[in-house]
Design an enzyme around this catalytic site. Structure first.
Site, mmCIF file in Angstrom:
data_model
loop_
_atom_site.group_PDB
_atom_site.id
_atom_site.type_symbol
_atom_site.label_atom_id
_atom_site.label_comp_id
_atom_site.label_asym_id
_atom_site.label_seq_id
_atom_site.Cartn_x
_atom_site.Cartn_y
_atom_site.Cartn_z
ATOM 1 N N ASP A 196 0.855 -1.192 0.000
ATOM 2 C CA ASP A 196 0.000 0.000 0.000
ATOM 3 C C ASP A 196 0.893 1.245 0.000
ATOM 4 O O ASP A 196 1.903 1.310 0.696
ATOM 5 C CB ASP A 196 -0.896 -0.012 1.240
ATOM 6 C CG ASP A 196 -2.049 0.982 1.115
ATOM 7 O OD1 ASP A 196 -3.198 0.540 0.995
ATOM 8 O OD2 ASP A 196 -1.781 2.211 1.134
ATOM 9 N N ILE A 197 0.502 2.239 -0.775
ATOM 10 C CA ILE A 197 1.314 3.444 -0.929
ATOM 11 C C ILE A 197 1.301 4.311 0.337
ATOM 12 O O ILE A 197 2.202 5.128 0.539
ATOM 13 C CB ILE A 197 0.819 4.248 -2.156
ATOM 14 C CG1 ILE A 197 1.915 5.152 -2.691
ATOM 15 C CG2 ILE A 197 -0.443 5.040 -1.852
ATOM 16 C CD1 ILE A 197 1.607 5.723 -4.075
ATOM 17 N N ASN A 212 -12.860 -3.285 2.121
ATOM 18 C CA ASN A 212 -13.903 -2.266 2.109
ATOM 19 C C ASN A 212 -14.773 -2.448 0.873
ATOM 20 O O ASN A 212 -14.255 -2.649 -0.233
ATOM 21 C CB ASN A 212 -13.273 -0.870 2.134
ATOM 22 C CG ASN A 212 -12.642 -0.552 3.468
ATOM 23 O OD1 ASN A 212 -13.171 -0.910 4.510
ATOM 24 N ND2 ASN A 212 -11.490 0.101 3.449
ATOM 25 N N GLU A 241 -12.233 3.255 -1.620
ATOM 26 C CA GLU A 241 -11.760 4.390 -2.432
ATOM 27 C C GLU A 241 -11.378 4.005 -3.859
ATOM 28 O O GLU A 241 -11.347 4.870 -4.728
ATOM 29 C CB GLU A 241 -10.556 5.053 -1.755
ATOM 30 C CG GLU A 241 -10.939 5.794 -0.478
ATOM 31 C CD GLU A 241 -9.776 6.554 0.126
ATOM 32 O OE1 GLU A 241 -8.641 6.054 0.059
ATOM 33 O OE2 GLU A 241 -10.024 7.640 0.668
ATOM 34 N N VAL A 242 -11.017 2.741 -4.059
ATOM 35 C CA VAL A 242 -10.598 2.308 -5.399
ATOM 36 C C VAL A 242 -11.579 1.238 -5.870
ATOM 37 O O VAL A 242 -11.759 0.215 -5.190
ATOM 38 C CB VAL A 242 -9.158 1.751 -5.380
ATOM 39 C CG1 VAL A 242 -8.748 1.302 -6.777
ATOM 40 C CG2 VAL A 242 -8.177 2.795 -4.850
ATOM 41 N N HIS A 251 -9.968 -5.092 -3.574
ATOM 42 C CA HIS A 251 -8.657 -5.270 -2.949
ATOM 43 C C HIS A 251 -8.858 -5.707 -1.512
ATOM 44 O O HIS A 251 -9.734 -5.204 -0.811
ATOM 45 C CB HIS A 251 -7.816 -3.993 -3.004
ATOM 46 C CG HIS A 251 -8.557 -2.747 -2.622
ATOM 47 N ND1 HIS A 251 -9.484 -2.167 -3.443
ATOM 48 C CD2 HIS A 251 -8.513 -1.982 -1.512
ATOM 49 C CE1 HIS A 251 -9.978 -1.084 -2.855
ATOM 50 N NE2 HIS A 251 -9.408 -0.955 -1.673
ATOM 51 N N HIS A 311 -6.937 -5.780 2.008
ATOM 52 C CA HIS A 311 -5.797 -5.260 2.762
ATOM 53 C C HIS A 311 -5.281 -6.367 3.675
ATOM 54 O O HIS A 311 -6.069 -7.012 4.367
ATOM 55 C CB HIS A 311 -6.224 -4.103 3.674
ATOM 56 C CG HIS A 311 -6.785 -2.903 2.977
ATOM 57 N ND1 HIS A 311 -6.070 -1.742 2.826
ATOM 58 C CD2 HIS A 311 -7.995 -2.662 2.414
ATOM 59 C CE1 HIS A 311 -6.818 -0.832 2.210
ATOM 60 N NE2 HIS A 311 -7.998 -1.369 1.952
HETATM 61 P P1 AMP Z 1 -9.800 1.438 0.272
HETATM 62 O O1 AMP Z 1 -10.114 2.647 1.091
HETATM 63 O O2 AMP Z 1 -10.123 0.148 0.971
HETATM 64 O O3 AMP Z 1 -10.407 1.519 -1.113
HETATM 65 O O4 AMP Z 1 -8.230 1.408 0.126
HETATM 66 C C1 AMP Z 1 -7.534 1.934 -0.964
HETATM 67 C C2 AMP Z 1 -6.068 1.820 -0.621
HETATM 68 O O5 AMP Z 1 -5.318 1.972 -1.807
HETATM 69 C C3 AMP Z 1 -5.566 2.879 0.370
HETATM 70 O O6 AMP Z 1 -5.018 2.227 1.510
HETATM 71 C C4 AMP Z 1 -4.497 3.626 -0.443
HETATM 72 O O7 AMP Z 1 -3.394 4.035 0.336
HETATM 73 C C5 AMP Z 1 -4.110 2.603 -1.491
HETATM 74 N N1 AMP Z 1 -3.572 3.125 -2.727
HETATM 75 C C6 AMP Z 1 -4.075 4.124 -3.492
HETATM 76 N N2 AMP Z 1 -3.307 4.322 -4.577
HETATM 77 C C7 AMP Z 1 -2.308 3.423 -4.503
HETATM 78 C C8 AMP Z 1 -1.182 3.114 -5.333
HETATM 79 N N3 AMP Z 1 -0.925 3.778 -6.464
HETATM 80 N N4 AMP Z 1 -0.349 2.113 -4.944
HETATM 81 C C9 AMP Z 1 -0.581 1.437 -3.801
HETATM 82 N N5 AMP Z 1 -1.628 1.672 -2.987
HETATM 83 C C10 AMP Z 1 -2.473 2.653 -3.322
#
Ligand code: AMP
Length: 125
Positions: A39-40, A97, A105-106, A110, A112
């Site tokens: 994770d970034i 999530n 958010e994405v 995914h 975690h």
């Molecule tokens: P969520 O809130 O469960 O959708 O988590 C999205 C996660 O993606 C967050 O923990 C971010 O820090 C992570 N994230 C967003 N962009 C990147 C990226 N380019 N590389 C790695 N992790 C990312």
């Protein structure tokens, strides 16, 4: 911003771009069904994301529509990433999530993997 996980898959999402190799990631594992990378913005000493290779918006989408092989392959990949990181004895947290209230958010499923310290209660109180 949280995403509406009931929307159709968006091929421009950041994890689709990572899968296509268009943007860099710190990869730790890859097989036919899954890709894992750091994770970034880590929220634990070890914070890895595992994503399926298929086009699935969320856990809801994946669990309802993925093939048995994709589901088995993905679940095994999550377990293997955690085991390869040496986390079985110390323990780890899995989190997926899903949709608006979860603050996803994405819009590409995914999971975690968080570990490396005592993580405390699941949710902030
Ligand atoms: P969520 O809130 O469960 O959708 O988590 C999205 C996660 O993606 C967050 O923990 C971010 O820090 C992570 N994230 C967003 N962009 C990147 C990226 N380019 N590389 C790695 N992790 C990312």
């Amino acid at each position: 911003m949280p995403v509406d996980a009931t929307l159709p898959y968006d091929d421009s999402n950041i994890f689709a771009r990572i899968l296509r190799g268009e943007i860099p990631s710190k990869r730790v594992y890859e097989d036919e069904f899954a890709l894992a990378f750091h994770d970034i913005a880590p929220q634990a000493p070890l914070h890895i994301l595992v994503i399926p290779k298929g086009r699935y918006v969320s856990w809801a989408d994946f669990s309802a529509t993925a093939s048995e092989a994709e589901i088995a392959g993905f679940v095994r990949a999550v377990g293997k990433v955690a085991a390869d990181a040496g986390l079985v004895e110390s323990g780890y947290r899995l989190l997926a999530n899903t949709g608006l209230d979860s603050h996803q958010e994405v819009p590409h499923l995914h999971v975690h993997i968080m570990a490396g310290r005592k993580l405390g209660p699941l949710l902030a109180r």
